[in-house]
Design a protein around this motif. Structure first.
Motif, PDB file in Angstrom:
ATOM      1  N   UNK A 101      41.638  42.584  41.018  1.00  0.00           N
ATOM      2  CA  UNK A 101      42.053  41.202  40.871  1.00  0.00           C
ATOM      3  C   UNK A 101      41.270  40.388  39.866  1.00  0.00           C
ATOM      4  N   UNK A 102      40.067  40.828  39.499  1.00  0.00           N
ATOM      5  CA  UNK A 102      39.218  40.034  38.613  1.00  0.00           C
ATOM      6  C   UNK A 102      39.199  40.637  37.215  1.00  0.00           C
ATOM      7  N   UNK A 103      39.303  39.763  36.228  1.00  0.00           N
ATOM      8  CA  UNK A 103      39.252  40.208  34.839  1.00  0.00           C
ATOM      9  C   UNK A 103      38.632  39.114  33.983  1.00  0.00           C
ATOM     10  N   UNK A 104      38.139  39.532  32.847  1.00  0.00           N
ATOM     11  CA  UNK A 104      37.572  38.596  31.881  1.00  0.00           C
ATOM     12  C   UNK A 104      38.252  38.844  30.543  1.00  0.00           C
ATOM     13  N   UNK A 105      38.329  37.766  29.731  1.00  0.00           N
ATOM     14  CA  UNK A 105      38.953  37.895  28.424  1.00  0.00           C
ATOM     15  C   UNK A 105      38.165  37.142  27.367  1.00  0.00           C
ATOM     16  N   UNK A 106      38.034  37.782  26.239  1.00  0.00           N
ATOM     17  CA  UNK A 106      37.606  37.096  25.029  1.00  0.00           C
ATOM     18  C   UNK A 106      38.892  36.810  24.273  1.00  0.00           C
ATOM     19  N   UNK A 136      27.959  34.504  30.125  1.00  0.00           N
ATOM     20  CA  UNK A 136      28.561  35.028  31.353  1.00  0.00           C
ATOM     21  C   UNK A 136      29.577  36.120  31.033  1.00  0.00           C
ATOM     22  N   UNK A 137      30.359  35.908  29.978  1.00  0.00           N
ATOM     23  CA  UNK A 137      31.316  36.937  29.562  1.00  0.00           C
ATOM     24  C   UNK A 137      30.578  38.243  29.256  1.00  0.00           C
ATOM     25  N   UNK A 138      29.520  38.172  28.467  1.00  0.00           N
ATOM     26  CA  UNK A 138      28.773  39.381  28.089  1.00  0.00           C
ATOM     27  C   UNK A 138      28.161  40.072  29.298  1.00  0.00           C
ATOM     28  N   UNK A 157      32.183  45.956  33.455  1.00  0.00           N
ATOM     29  CA  UNK A 157      33.627  46.177  33.541  1.00  0.00           C
ATOM     30  C   UNK A 157      33.911  47.641  33.874  1.00  0.00           C
ATOM     31  N   UNK A 158      35.026  47.866  34.542  1.00  0.00           N
ATOM     32  CA  UNK A 158      35.451  49.226  34.869  1.00  0.00           C
ATOM     33  C   UNK A 158      36.365  49.796  33.785  1.00  0.00           C
ATOM     34  N   UNK A 206      40.026  42.391  26.884  1.00  0.00           N
ATOM     35  CA  UNK A 206      40.167  42.102  28.304  1.00  0.00           C
ATOM     36  C   UNK A 206      39.482  43.203  29.103  1.00  0.00           C
ATOM     37  N   UNK A 207      38.616  42.807  30.011  1.00  0.00           N
ATOM     38  CA  UNK A 207      37.904  43.758  30.851  1.00  0.00           C
ATOM     39  C   UNK A 207      38.233  43.525  32.308  1.00  0.00           C
ATOM     40  N   UNK A 208      38.327  44.605  33.057  1.00  0.00           N
ATOM     41  CA  UNK A 208      38.620  44.554  34.486  1.00  0.00           C
ATOM     42  C   UNK A 208      37.329  44.823  35.247  1.00  0.00           C
ATOM     43  N   UNK A 209      36.956  43.879  36.097  1.00  0.00           N
ATOM     44  CA  UNK A 209      35.689  43.977  36.813  1.00  0.00           C
ATOM     45  C   UNK A 209      35.877  44.655  38.159  1.00  0.00           C
ATOM     46  N   UNK A 210      36.788  44.162  38.930  1.00  0.00           N
ATOM     47  CA  UNK A 210      37.138  44.746  40.225  1.00  0.00           C
ATOM     48  C   UNK A 210      38.534  44.275  40.569  1.00  0.00           C
TER      49      UNK A 210
END
Length: 189
Positions: A40-45, A79-81, A87-88, A34-38
């Motif tokens: 409220x926003x996050x992405x998950x594999x 898009x995930x990559x 990611x922060x 799980x990565x945090x972009x900014x």
């Protein structure tokens, strides 16, 4: 839009017994990056460890009044990559899901180089439900304590900081006053 209504429990599994029990069970399990972009926003594999299927998910959470609106959608691996590259922060965990009395429980084991450094459980309830169920027998002996609705003490974004996670665990072992003291003084984003 779905309203997030989750409650979290700090777990204590220093010998890995709970993790071993869940690993040997037929519980649904996923490995998550799980990565945090900014804010409220996050992405998950989301890698299903039984079916070996992978999903890529974008999630946005926003507090509105006394609710948290959670929007999730599947995204492509490309898009995930791309998003992963900006990611922060990130966290890796293994999640087990099981249902007890029509309530879904998630148990997460946060990992650092493959080794568990913190474990927690969460239960997500219907939007208007405020009565938190007792932890099920499977995990009740591992529960150190819990947090209230919208409490960030056990948020993954905070717990990805290993020093904070260790202090949270120690504070829960000590008691509620120690948890409040830690949360009021520890500076983490």
């Amino acid at each position: 839009m779905p309203i997030e209504n989750e409650y979290k429990f700090a777990l204590h599994d220093p010998e890995g017994k709970l993790e071993a029990t869940l690993s040997a069970s037929d519980c649904f399990r996923v490995a998550i990056r799980q990565g945090y972009i900014r804010k409220g926003a996050r992405i998950r594999e989301w890698r299903d460890l039984k079916a070996q299927m992978v999903r890529y998910i974008f999630t946005y959470k926003q507090r509105v009044d006394d609710d948290v609106i959670e929007v999730e959608t599947d995204i492509s691996e490309d898009d995930f990559n791309r998003l992963w590259s900006v990611r922060e922060y990130d966290v890796t965990k293994v999640r087990f899901k099981f249902i007890v009395d029509d309530v879904t429980w998630d148990v997460d084991f946060l990992k650092d180089h493959g080794k568990t450094y913190f474990s927690l459980a969460e239960v997500e309830l219907p939007e208007d439900e405020r009565t938190v169920p007792m932890p099920p027998d499977l995990i009740k002996d591992y529960v150190l304590g819990s947090t209230g609705r919208h409490d960030k003490t056990l948020s993954n974004k905070r717990l990805l900081h290993i020093d904070y996670a260790k202090q949270v665990q120690a504070a829960f072992i000590t008691g509620e006053d120690a948890v409040r003291e830690l949360v009021s003084t520890y500076q983490v984003t």
